[in-house]
Design a protein around this motif. Structure first.
Motif, PDB file in Angstrom:
ATOM      1  N   SER A  50      -8.740   4.960  10.061  1.00  0.00           N
ATOM      2  CA  SER A  50      -8.419   3.703   9.406  1.00  0.00           C
ATOM      3  C   SER A  50      -8.539   3.847   7.901  1.00  0.00           C
ATOM      4  CB  SER A  50      -9.335   2.574   9.900  1.00  0.00           C
ATOM      5  OG  SER A  50     -10.669   2.786   9.467  1.00  0.00           O
ATOM      6  N   ALA A  51      -7.751   3.040   7.200  1.00  0.00           N
ATOM      7  CA  ALA A  51      -7.777   2.994   5.738  1.00  0.00           C
ATOM      8  C   ALA A  51      -7.386   1.592   5.308  1.00  0.00           C
ATOM      9  CB  ALA A  51      -6.826   4.026   5.138  1.00  0.00           C
ATOM     10  N   THR A  52      -8.159   1.015   4.408  1.00  0.00           N
ATOM     11  CA  THR A  52      -7.872  -0.344   3.958  1.00  0.00           C
ATOM     12  C   THR A  52      -6.948  -0.360   2.755  1.00  0.00           C
ATOM     13  OG1 THR A  52     -10.046  -1.054   4.744  1.00  0.00           O
ATOM     14  CG2 THR A  52      -8.908  -2.526   3.219  1.00  0.00           C
ATOM     15  N   THR A  53      -7.090   0.610   1.854  1.00  0.00           N
ATOM     16  CA  THR A  53      -6.304   0.641   0.625  1.00  0.00           C
ATOM     17  C   THR A  53      -5.485   1.921   0.545  1.00  0.00           C
ATOM     18  OG1 THR A  53      -8.011   1.770  -0.663  1.00  0.00           O
ATOM     19  CG2 THR A  53      -8.153  -0.646  -0.517  1.00  0.00           C
ATOM     20  N   ARG A  83      -5.666   4.153  -1.801  1.00  0.00           N
ATOM     21  CA  ARG A  83      -6.563   5.257  -2.177  1.00  0.00           C
ATOM     22  C   ARG A  83      -7.245   5.833  -0.937  1.00  0.00           C
ATOM     23  NH1 ARG A  83      -8.125   5.754  -7.617  1.00  0.00           N
ATOM     24  NH2 ARG A  83      -7.242   4.162  -9.003  1.00  0.00           N
ATOM     25  N   GLU A  84      -7.742   4.937  -0.062  1.00  0.00           N
ATOM     26  CA  GLU A  84      -8.382   5.417   1.168  1.00  0.00           C
ATOM     27  C   GLU A  84      -7.381   6.148   2.051  1.00  0.00           C
ATOM     28  OE1 GLU A  84     -10.272   2.176   3.136  1.00  0.00           O
ATOM     29  OE2 GLU A  84     -11.621   1.729   1.466  1.00  0.00           O
ATOM     30  N   ASP A  91      -6.925   9.668   0.689  1.00  0.00           N
ATOM     31  CA  ASP A  91      -8.074  10.518   1.017  1.00  0.00           C
ATOM     32  C   ASP A  91      -8.079  10.904   2.490  1.00  0.00           C
ATOM     33  OD1 ASP A  91      -8.998  10.561  -1.554  1.00  0.00           O
ATOM     34  OD2 ASP A  91     -10.465   8.943  -1.271  1.00  0.00           O
ATOM     35  N   THR A  92      -7.701   9.954   3.370  1.00  0.00           N
ATOM     36  CA  THR A  92      -7.662  10.250   4.802  1.00  0.00           C
ATOM     37  C   THR A  92      -6.616  11.308   5.102  1.00  0.00           C
ATOM     38  OG1 THR A  92      -8.367   7.990   5.314  1.00  0.00           O
ATOM     39  CG2 THR A  92      -7.346   9.245   7.096  1.00  0.00           C
ATOM     40  N   SER A 148       0.833  -1.212   0.000  1.00  0.00           N
ATOM     41  CA  SER A 148       0.000   0.000   0.000  1.00  0.00           C
ATOM     42  C   SER A 148       0.862   1.255   0.000  1.00  0.00           C
ATOM     43  CB  SER A 148      -0.929   0.000   1.215  1.00  0.00           C
ATOM     44  OG  SER A 148      -1.878  -1.039   1.131  1.00  0.00           O
ATOM     45  N   SER A 157      -7.869  14.634   3.954  1.00  0.00           N
ATOM     46  CA  SER A 157      -8.897  15.142   4.865  1.00  0.00           C
ATOM     47  C   SER A 157      -8.260  15.725   6.126  1.00  0.00           C
ATOM     48  CB  SER A 157      -9.863  14.021   5.234  1.00  0.00           C
ATOM     49  OG  SER A 157     -10.792  14.446   6.201  1.00  0.00           O
TER      50      SER A 157
END
Length: 473
Positions: free
Chosen positions: A397-400, A402-403, A406-407, A292, A410
């Protein structure tokens, strides 16, 4: 399958090995080694001494972990360090007159005592490969409801007879276990040798798996009230539950010079520093995390408000890989570091940490007062940790990848979210956990204290029926 334990009068010969003394002469780190193998050293080690050397029984506290990942070992070393710190306090031997003045603490890796010696790094691959869903099912659902495991001699009889022999010889004052295999092997050794030393079980996550030896652990030291509720449903009495928090070294909760640390590591003073923990001593558990991060690195230049630090651990090849990626994409807001000894100082100098949802690393972040993003798909105990930490708002939390991007964006646009996570984290923060666990161990080591478990009874296998679980999964 109940048996009455008999005292072991003439234990079998000890396995060959070495015992590495730590910086504190109180604390020893021991492990058996194969014939002809040289005794290695690490940051805690000093000259080796043979395990079969003469010892005085009844003068040692054992702290036993398993080298599956690095968290269990870190917790064991934190507890051993806390025992050493308590010994130096004024009036220690007046408070604990039953403790010999020349007592020692040994930190042991239970896997090294196996009839079949497991590689901790390879074992960790069970948590990241194709078997992850099966592991998650086993950890969270099997033996975590009404049918429960109590404890038994099977562990010592089948794979860990060397540890039983060692316990018979050392006759420990007490044993602390920071891994489920260690705890079960200690119970087995205690049953087989007929000894009555206390066992302190310390799960190093934010939930307890069903295979901990529930009926034969004298005290469970757990992270919070939710874990205590799990144990109550498993018929663990209130007097055998202590909410201490998870043990970390005290330096994670200490004050550090933020500007000086940034200067030492060559980090900017005018940016938010994000620390990504992509490695430690064992590389296997970080396989998916690193994948990741590899996807994120080409886009770091667009997060101008941040400077990133990636810890690659003891992995020179991965270090070169990350450096090559940074050069290929002309990333100038990235610092790559290998294995770092000053992790508490570095954490304190950062504004955010990206890490796996392991119990010890997240607790170190909590105690260092640094918010975290938990990256990756979590299984087993890491899923329990993630749900606990995000449930109280103490972590993102972020799984990927991309997430994760974005986190980060933000957080960059809403920096107040970091402060909110820090406030919520105070619900779980226990910086003195290691000392609290050490104190309970010392208290239970008093022969005048009646242990709450039945140390005179042994079983080969012991299952029992519990109450309705407090937390339905």
């Amino acid at each position: 399958m109940e048996e009455i334990a008999q005292n072991t009068s003439s234990p079998a010969p000890e396995p060959s090995g070495h015992q590495a003394a730590c910086e504190d002469p109180l604390v020893l780190e021991a492990r058996p080694v194969a014939a002809g193998e040289e005794g290695g050293t690490d940051a805690l080690s000093a000259p080796s001494v043979a395990l079969e050397a003469p010892v005085e029984p009844g003068k040692t506290i054992l702290v036993v972990h398993a080298s599956v990942g690095s968290g269990h070992r870190s917790a064991a070393n934190a507890i051993a360090e806390a025992l050493g710190a308590l010994r130096e306090e004024p009036g220690f031997f007046e408070r604990y007159p039953h403790i010999p003045r020349d007592f020692k603490v040994e930190v042991l890796d239970i896997l090294e005592f196996g009839r079949v010696v497991f590689d901790g790094d390879k074992t960790a691959s069970l948590f990241i490969g194709a078997t992850r869903p099966f592991y998650d099912l086993t950890w969270r659902y099997v033996l975590t409801g009404r049918l429960l495991w109590g404890g038994g001699t099977i562990w010592g009889r089948v794979n860990f007879p060397k540890f039983t022999q060692y316990v018979a010889r050392v006759k420990p004052l007490a044993v602390v276990a920071t891994h489920i295999t260690a705890a079960n092997t200690v119970v087995s050794a205690r049953m087989l040798t007929g000894q009555k030393f206390p066992l302190v079980s310390v799960p190093t996550d934010y939930e307890t798996e069903g295979l901990w030896p529930h009926l034969y652990s004298d005290v469970f030291c757990v992270a919070n009230e939710a874990m205590a509720e799990t144990l109550r449903a498993r018929k663990v009495e209130e007097r055998r539950i202590a909410i201490t928090g998870l043990p970390t070294r005290p330096t994670f909760g200490a004050a550090h010079d933020r500007e000086k640390t940034r200067e030492e590591f060559g980090l900017p003073q005018d940016r938010r520093v994000v620390l990504a923990l992509a490695g430690a001593r064992l590389p296997k558990p970080y396989q998916h995390f690193r994948a990741s991060m590899d996807e994120l690195i080409p886009h770091l230049h667009s997060l101008e408000g941040f400077h990133f630090v990636i810890i690659t651990g003891d992995s020179p090849d991965y270090t070169r890989h990350v450096e090559d990626l940074a050069e290929e994409y002309s990333i100038d807001n990235l610092t790559v570091l290998g294995y770092v000894d000053k992790m508490p100082e570095l954490m304190a100098a950062c504004d955010l940490v990206i890490c796996k949802s392991g119990g010890l690393i997240t607790t170190e972040c909590l105690n260092a007062h640094v918010p975290m993003i938990l990256l990756g798909r979590a299984y087993g105990q890491e899923k329990a940790n993630l749900r606990m930490l995000t449930g109280v708002g103490a972590a993102f939390s972020a799984t990927t990848a991309r997430e994760l991007f974005d986190t980060l964006r933000s957080i960059q646009d809403n920096p107040g979210s970091i402060q909110a996570a820090l406030i919520n984290a105070s619900l779980l923060r226990h910086p003195d956990a290691a000392k609290d666990i050490a104190r309970r161990t010392l208290q239970l080591a008093d022969p005048a204290v009646e242990l709450p478990t039945r140390t005179g009874v042994r079983h080969f296998l012991h299952f029992y029926w519990g109450h309705k679980p407090a937390h339905v999964r």
